[in-house]
Design a protein around this motif. Structure first.
Motif, PDB file in Angstrom:
ATOM      1  N   SER A 123       1.194 -13.037 -14.464  1.00  0.00           N
ATOM      2  CA  SER A 123       1.176 -11.597 -14.740  1.00  0.00           C
ATOM      3  C   SER A 123       1.674 -10.771 -13.559  1.00  0.00           C
ATOM      4  O   SER A 123       1.685 -11.228 -12.404  1.00  0.00           O
ATOM      5  N   GLU A 124       2.062  -9.523 -13.861  1.00  0.00           N
ATOM      6  CA  GLU A 124       2.406  -8.570 -12.810  1.00  0.00           C
ATOM      7  C   GLU A 124       1.182  -8.233 -11.964  1.00  0.00           C
ATOM      8  O   GLU A 124       1.312  -7.976 -10.761  1.00  0.00           O
ATOM      9  N   ASP A 125       0.014  -8.239 -12.579  1.00  0.00           N
ATOM     10  CA  ASP A 125      -1.208  -7.944 -11.833  1.00  0.00           C
ATOM     11  C   ASP A 125      -1.490  -8.997 -10.771  1.00  0.00           C
ATOM     12  O   ASP A 125      -2.049  -8.688  -9.713  1.00  0.00           O
ATOM     13  N   ARG A 126      -1.117 -10.247 -11.043  1.00  0.00           N
ATOM     14  CA  ARG A 126      -1.291 -11.277 -10.016  1.00  0.00           C
ATOM     15  C   ARG A 126      -0.426 -10.957  -8.799  1.00  0.00           C
ATOM     16  O   ARG A 126      -0.882 -11.050  -7.652  1.00  0.00           O
ATOM     17  N   GLU A 127       0.805 -10.531  -9.036  1.00  0.00           N
ATOM     18  CA  GLU A 127       1.679 -10.135  -7.930  1.00  0.00           C
ATOM     19  C   GLU A 127       1.088  -8.945  -7.183  1.00  0.00           C
ATOM     20  O   GLU A 127       1.089  -8.904  -5.949  1.00  0.00           O
TER      21      GLU A 127
ATOM     22  N   ALA B 150      -1.460  -6.354  -2.645  1.00  0.00           N
ATOM     23  CA  ALA B 150      -2.447  -5.390  -2.164  1.00  0.00           C
ATOM     24  C   ALA B 150      -3.324  -6.006  -1.078  1.00  0.00           C
ATOM     25  O   ALA B 150      -3.677  -5.340  -0.097  1.00  0.00           O
ATOM     26  N   PHE B 151      -3.672  -7.287  -1.239  1.00  0.00           N
ATOM     27  CA  PHE B 151      -4.465  -7.968  -0.213  1.00  0.00           C
ATOM     28  C   PHE B 151      -3.695  -8.045   1.101  1.00  0.00           C
ATOM     29  O   PHE B 151      -4.229  -7.754   2.173  1.00  0.00           O
ATOM     30  N   VAL B 152      -2.419  -8.431   1.015  1.00  0.00           N
ATOM     31  CA  VAL B 152      -1.585  -8.549   2.216  1.00  0.00           C
ATOM     32  C   VAL B 152      -1.413  -7.193   2.900  1.00  0.00           C
ATOM     33  O   VAL B 152      -1.445  -7.081   4.128  1.00  0.00           O
ATOM     34  N   GLU B 153      -1.284  -6.142   2.085  1.00  0.00           N
ATOM     35  CA  GLU B 153      -1.069  -4.798   2.623  1.00  0.00           C
ATOM     36  C   GLU B 153      -2.369  -4.065   2.929  1.00  0.00           C
ATOM     37  O   GLU B 153      -2.350  -2.901   3.334  1.00  0.00           O
ATOM     38  N   LYS B 154      -3.494  -4.747   2.705  1.00  0.00           N
ATOM     39  CA  LYS B 154      -4.817  -4.189   3.018  1.00  0.00           C
ATOM     40  C   LYS B 154      -5.071  -2.854   2.307  1.00  0.00           C
ATOM     41  O   LYS B 154      -5.436  -1.847   2.914  1.00  0.00           O
ATOM     42  N   ARG B 155      -4.868  -2.867   0.997  1.00  0.00           N
ATOM     43  CA  ARG B 155      -5.130  -1.684   0.176  1.00  0.00           C
ATOM     44  C   ARG B 155      -5.753  -2.111  -1.144  1.00  0.00           C
ATOM     45  O   ARG B 155      -5.786  -3.306  -1.471  1.00  0.00           O
TER      46      ARG B 155
END
Length: 265
Positions: A244-248, A253-258
Protein backbone atom coordinates in the motif's frame (compact mmCIF):
# COMPACT_ATOMS: atom_id res chain seq x y z
CA UNK A 1 -22.11 13.01 9.42
CA UNK A 2 -25.16 11.98 11.43
CA UNK A 3 -27.65 9.33 10.37
CA UNK A 4 -31.12 9.11 11.88
CA UNK A 5 -32.11 5.89 13.62
CA UNK A 6 -34.56 3.28 12.39
CA UNK A 7 -36.08 3.62 15.88
CA UNK A 8 -35.98 7.40 16.57
CA UNK A 9 -34.36 8.15 19.91
CA UNK A 10 -33.23 4.55 20.47
CA UNK A 11 -29.93 4.30 18.57
CA UNK A 12 -27.80 7.18 17.27
CA UNK A 13 -25.01 7.17 14.69
CA UNK A 14 -22.30 9.74 14.05
CA UNK A 15 -18.93 9.73 12.26
CA UNK A 16 -16.23 12.09 13.47
CA UNK A 17 -12.57 12.02 12.46
CA UNK A 18 -12.60 8.40 11.25
CA UNK A 19 -14.56 7.02 14.24
CA UNK A 20 -18.17 5.83 13.97
CA UNK A 21 -19.99 6.42 17.27
CA UNK A 22 -22.96 4.09 17.74
CA UNK A 23 -24.98 4.92 20.85
CA UNK A 24 -27.86 2.96 22.38
CA UNK A 25 -30.19 5.53 23.93
CA UNK A 26 -32.89 3.73 25.93
CA UNK A 27 -31.85 4.53 29.52
CA UNK A 28 -35.38 4.16 30.92
CA UNK A 29 -35.35 0.54 29.68
CA UNK A 30 -31.75 -0.04 30.80
CA UNK A 31 -30.76 0.16 27.12
CA UNK A 32 -32.53 -3.12 26.41
CA UNK A 33 -32.53 -4.39 22.84
CA UNK A 34 -35.95 -4.02 21.23
CA UNK A 35 -36.46 -5.50 17.78
CA UNK A 36 -36.24 -2.05 16.21
CA UNK A 37 -33.06 -1.25 18.18
CA UNK A 38 -31.50 -4.50 16.95
CA UNK A 39 -32.39 -3.57 13.38
CA UNK A 40 -30.92 -0.09 13.81
CA UNK A 41 -27.68 -1.47 15.28
CA UNK A 42 -27.35 -3.93 12.40
CA UNK A 43 -27.92 -1.15 9.86
CA UNK A 44 -25.39 1.18 11.48
CA UNK A 45 -22.68 -1.46 11.86
CA UNK A 46 -23.18 -2.35 8.20
CA UNK A 47 -22.91 1.32 7.22
CA UNK A 48 -19.75 1.79 9.30
CA UNK A 49 -18.16 -1.30 7.73
CA UNK A 50 -18.85 0.00 4.23
CA UNK A 51 -17.80 3.62 4.85
CA UNK A 52 -14.16 4.10 3.80
CA UNK A 53 -13.94 7.15 6.07
CA UNK A 54 -14.57 4.98 9.14
CA UNK A 55 -11.46 3.35 10.57
CA UNK A 56 -12.87 2.18 13.93
CA UNK A 57 -16.19 1.96 15.79
CA UNK A 58 -17.06 2.95 19.37
CA UNK A 59 -20.22 1.35 20.77
CA UNK A 60 -21.65 3.02 23.87
CA UNK A 61 -24.88 3.63 25.79
CA UNK A 62 -26.50 6.50 27.64
CA UNK A 63 -27.04 6.75 31.39
CA UNK A 64 -25.14 4.73 33.98
CA UNK A 65 -27.71 2.13 35.05
CA UNK A 66 -26.71 -0.39 32.39
CA UNK A 67 -24.66 -0.71 29.23
CA UNK A 68 -27.34 -3.08 27.99
CA UNK A 69 -29.72 -5.32 29.92
CA UNK A 70 -30.19 -7.67 26.98
CA UNK A 71 -33.39 -8.33 25.09
CA UNK A 72 -36.41 -6.17 25.86
CA UNK A 73 -38.30 -8.78 27.91
CA UNK A 74 -41.43 -6.63 28.08
CA UNK A 75 -41.56 -6.54 24.30
CA UNK A 76 -40.94 -10.30 24.10
CA UNK A 77 -43.76 -10.94 26.57
CA UNK A 78 -46.10 -8.77 24.52
CA UNK A 79 -45.11 -10.68 21.38
CA UNK A 80 -45.79 -14.02 23.09
CA UNK A 81 -49.20 -12.86 24.30
CA UNK A 82 -50.04 -11.73 20.78
CA UNK A 83 -48.96 -15.06 19.31
CA UNK A 84 -46.15 -13.44 17.30
CA UNK A 85 -43.10 -15.41 16.15
CA UNK A 86 -40.30 -15.46 18.73
CA UNK A 87 -37.01 -14.12 17.26
CA UNK A 88 -34.87 -17.27 17.59
CA UNK A 89 -31.11 -16.62 17.20
CA UNK A 90 -29.53 -17.54 13.85
CA UNK A 91 -32.93 -17.93 12.13
CA UNK A 92 -35.20 -15.66 10.13
CA UNK A 93 -34.51 -13.19 7.37
CA UNK A 94 -32.21 -10.85 9.32
CA UNK A 95 -28.59 -11.67 10.09
CA UNK A 96 -27.70 -12.18 13.76
CA UNK A 97 -26.40 -8.89 15.14
CA UNK A 98 -23.64 -10.42 17.26
CA UNK A 99 -22.22 -12.39 14.33
CA UNK A 100 -22.39 -9.25 12.19
CA UNK A 101 -20.39 -7.25 14.75
CA UNK A 102 -17.88 -10.07 15.25
CA UNK A 103 -17.16 -10.08 11.51
CA UNK A 104 -17.17 -6.29 11.03
CA UNK A 105 -13.91 -5.64 9.19
CA UNK A 106 -12.83 -2.73 11.44
CA UNK A 107 -11.86 -2.51 15.12
CA UNK A 108 -14.87 -2.29 17.44
CA UNK A 109 -14.56 -0.90 20.97
CA UNK A 110 -17.34 -1.19 23.54
CA UNK A 111 -17.50 1.35 26.38
CA UNK A 112 -19.52 -0.26 29.15
CA UNK A 113 -21.10 2.46 31.27
CA UNK A 114 -22.92 -0.07 33.45
CA UNK A 115 -23.80 -3.76 33.77
CA UNK A 116 -23.69 -5.87 30.60
CA UNK A 117 -26.26 -8.61 31.03
CA UNK A 118 -27.72 -11.39 28.90
CA UNK A 119 -27.85 -10.15 25.29
CA UNK A 120 -26.01 -7.06 26.49
CA UNK A 121 -23.11 -9.24 27.60
CA UNK A 122 -23.20 -11.00 24.23
CA UNK A 123 -23.23 -7.61 22.51
CA UNK A 124 -20.06 -6.70 24.42
CA UNK A 125 -18.47 -10.09 23.63
CA UNK A 126 -18.99 -9.47 19.92
CA UNK A 127 -16.78 -6.37 20.12
CA UNK A 128 -12.98 -6.55 19.90
CA UNK A 129 -12.13 -4.46 22.98
CA UNK A 130 -14.11 -3.67 26.13
CA UNK A 131 -13.43 -0.80 28.49
CA UNK A 132 -15.74 -0.67 31.49
CA UNK A 133 -16.84 1.50 34.39
CA UNK A 134 -16.01 0.03 37.78
CA UNK A 135 -19.67 -0.85 38.46
CA UNK A 136 -20.15 -2.62 35.12
CA UNK A 137 -20.85 -6.20 36.14
CA UNK A 138 -20.96 -8.89 33.45
CA UNK A 139 -23.51 -11.67 33.51
CA UNK A 140 -25.50 -14.22 31.54
CA UNK A 141 -28.79 -14.79 33.42
CA UNK A 142 -30.46 -16.65 30.53
CA UNK A 143 -30.73 -19.91 32.50
CA UNK A 144 -32.92 -18.03 34.99
CA UNK A 145 -35.20 -16.89 32.14
CA UNK A 146 -35.48 -20.10 30.16
CA UNK A 147 -33.32 -18.65 27.37
CA UNK A 148 -30.18 -20.00 25.69
CA UNK A 149 -27.35 -17.41 25.43
CA UNK A 150 -26.69 -18.83 21.97
CA UNK A 151 -23.77 -16.54 21.08
CA UNK A 152 -22.12 -16.61 24.50
CA UNK A 153 -22.35 -20.39 24.80
CA UNK A 154 -20.13 -20.62 21.70
CA UNK A 155 -17.82 -17.62 22.13
CA UNK A 156 -17.29 -17.38 25.90
CA UNK A 157 -15.50 -20.78 26.29
CA UNK A 158 -13.13 -19.66 23.53
CA UNK A 159 -12.25 -16.44 25.35
CA UNK A 160 -11.80 -17.50 28.99
CA UNK A 161 -11.04 -20.82 30.77
CA UNK A 162 -13.68 -23.37 29.84
CA UNK A 163 -14.63 -24.23 33.42
CA UNK A 164 -15.11 -20.54 34.28
CA UNK A 165 -17.29 -20.06 31.20
CA UNK A 166 -19.44 -23.02 32.19
CA UNK A 167 -19.76 -21.69 35.74
CA UNK A 168 -20.98 -18.32 34.44
CA UNK A 169 -23.46 -19.98 32.09
CA UNK A 170 -24.71 -22.64 34.54
CA UNK A 171 -25.09 -20.46 37.64
CA UNK A 172 -26.34 -17.41 35.71
CA UNK A 173 -24.62 -15.21 38.30
CA UNK A 174 -22.82 -12.01 37.23
CA UNK A 175 -19.14 -11.33 37.88
CA UNK A 176 -17.75 -8.01 39.06
CA UNK A 177 -15.95 -5.63 36.73
CA UNK A 178 -12.71 -6.40 38.56
CA UNK A 179 -13.05 -10.14 37.98
CA UNK A 180 -14.09 -9.59 34.36
CA UNK A 181 -10.86 -7.63 33.90
CA UNK A 182 -8.79 -10.41 35.49
CA UNK A 183 -10.41 -12.94 33.16
CA UNK A 184 -9.60 -10.79 30.14
CA UNK A 185 -13.24 -10.04 29.33
CA UNK A 186 -12.55 -6.36 29.98
CA UNK A 187 -9.38 -4.75 28.68
CA UNK A 188 -9.46 -2.20 31.48
CA UNK A 189 -11.73 -0.88 34.22
CA UNK A 190 -11.92 2.80 35.14
CA UNK A 191 -14.00 4.95 37.51
CA UNK A 192 -17.40 5.66 35.96
CA UNK A 193 -16.73 9.39 35.68
CA UNK A 194 -13.60 8.69 33.63
CA UNK A 195 -15.18 6.25 31.17
CA UNK A 196 -16.13 8.70 28.38
CA UNK A 197 -12.63 10.16 28.23
CA UNK A 198 -10.99 6.74 28.59
CA UNK A 199 -13.11 5.25 25.81
CA UNK A 200 -12.33 8.19 23.56
CA UNK A 201 -8.61 7.92 24.30
CA UNK A 202 -8.61 4.21 23.49
CA UNK A 203 -10.41 4.54 20.15
CA UNK A 204 -8.26 7.53 19.17
CA UNK A 205 -5.11 5.53 19.94
CA UNK A 206 -6.42 3.00 17.40
CA UNK A 207 -7.33 5.34 14.55
CA UNK A 208 -3.96 7.06 14.81
CA UNK A 209 -2.57 3.96 13.10
CA UNK A 210 -2.72 2.82 9.49
CA UNK A 211 -6.32 1.89 8.59
CA UNK A 212 -5.34 -0.90 6.20
CA UNK A 213 -3.20 -2.50 8.92
CA UNK A 214 -6.16 -2.32 11.32
CA UNK A 215 -8.45 -4.03 8.83
CA UNK A 216 -5.79 -6.65 8.10
CA UNK A 217 -5.46 -7.45 11.82
CA UNK A 218 -9.22 -7.76 12.26
CA UNK A 219 -9.86 -9.98 9.27
CA UNK A 220 -6.84 -12.24 9.84
CA UNK A 221 -7.64 -12.68 13.53
CA UNK A 222 -11.36 -13.39 13.04
CA UNK A 223 -11.14 -15.56 9.92
CA UNK A 224 -8.13 -17.48 11.22
CA UNK A 225 -9.57 -18.07 14.71
CA UNK A 226 -10.23 -21.79 14.37
CA UNK A 227 -7.65 -22.57 11.70
CA UNK A 228 -4.32 -24.24 12.33
CA UNK A 229 -1.33 -21.92 12.55
CA UNK A 230 -0.05 -23.06 9.15
CA UNK A 231 -3.43 -22.52 7.46
CA UNK A 232 -3.98 -19.16 9.14
CA UNK A 233 -0.56 -17.87 8.07
CA UNK A 234 -1.54 -18.53 4.45
CA UNK A 235 -5.01 -17.03 4.79
CA UNK A 236 -4.07 -13.60 3.39
CA UNK A 237 -7.41 -12.08 4.45
CA UNK A 238 -8.24 -8.40 4.21
CA UNK A 239 -6.30 -5.61 2.46
CA UNK A 240 -2.58 -6.16 1.91
CA UNK A 241 -0.78 -3.34 3.78
CA UNK A 242 2.64 -4.39 2.49
CA UNK A 243 1.84 -3.18 -1.02
CA UNK A 244 0.00 0.00 0.00
CA UNK A 245 0.85 3.69 -0.29
CA UNK A 246 0.34 3.92 3.46
CA UNK A 247 3.21 1.49 4.00
CA UNK A 248 5.47 3.84 2.03
CA UNK A 249 4.16 6.81 3.99
CA UNK A 250 4.58 5.09 7.35
CA UNK A 251 8.22 4.24 6.73
CA UNK A 252 8.98 7.66 5.26
CA UNK A 253 7.32 9.44 8.19
CA UNK A 254 9.42 7.38 10.62
CA UNK A 255 12.63 8.25 8.76
CA UNK A 256 11.65 11.93 8.64
CA UNK A 257 10.61 11.92 12.31
CA UNK A 258 7.06 13.15 11.73
CA UNK A 259 3.52 11.85 12.11
CA UNK A 260 2.29 9.86 9.11
CA UNK A 261 -0.59 11.14 6.99
CA UNK A 262 -2.64 8.01 6.38
CA UNK A 263 -4.84 7.83 3.29
CA UNK A 264 -6.24 4.32 3.54
CA UNK A 265 -4.77 3.03 0.30
Amino acid sequence: MITTSLDPGAVHYEVLDHVAYITIDRPTRRNALSVSALNALAAFFTEAAEDADVWAILLRSTGDDAFCAGADLKELDEMARAGARFPVPMTGTSRNLFELILETCKPVVAALNGPALAGGAELALACDLRIAADHATFGLPEAKRGMGANFASVVLPRMIPRAVAFEMLYTAEPVSAERAERLGLYNRVVPAAELPAAGEHLVRSIVGNAPLSLRRYKEMAVKGWELSVHAALRLNAGPNPYLSEDREEGIRAFVEKRDPAWRGH
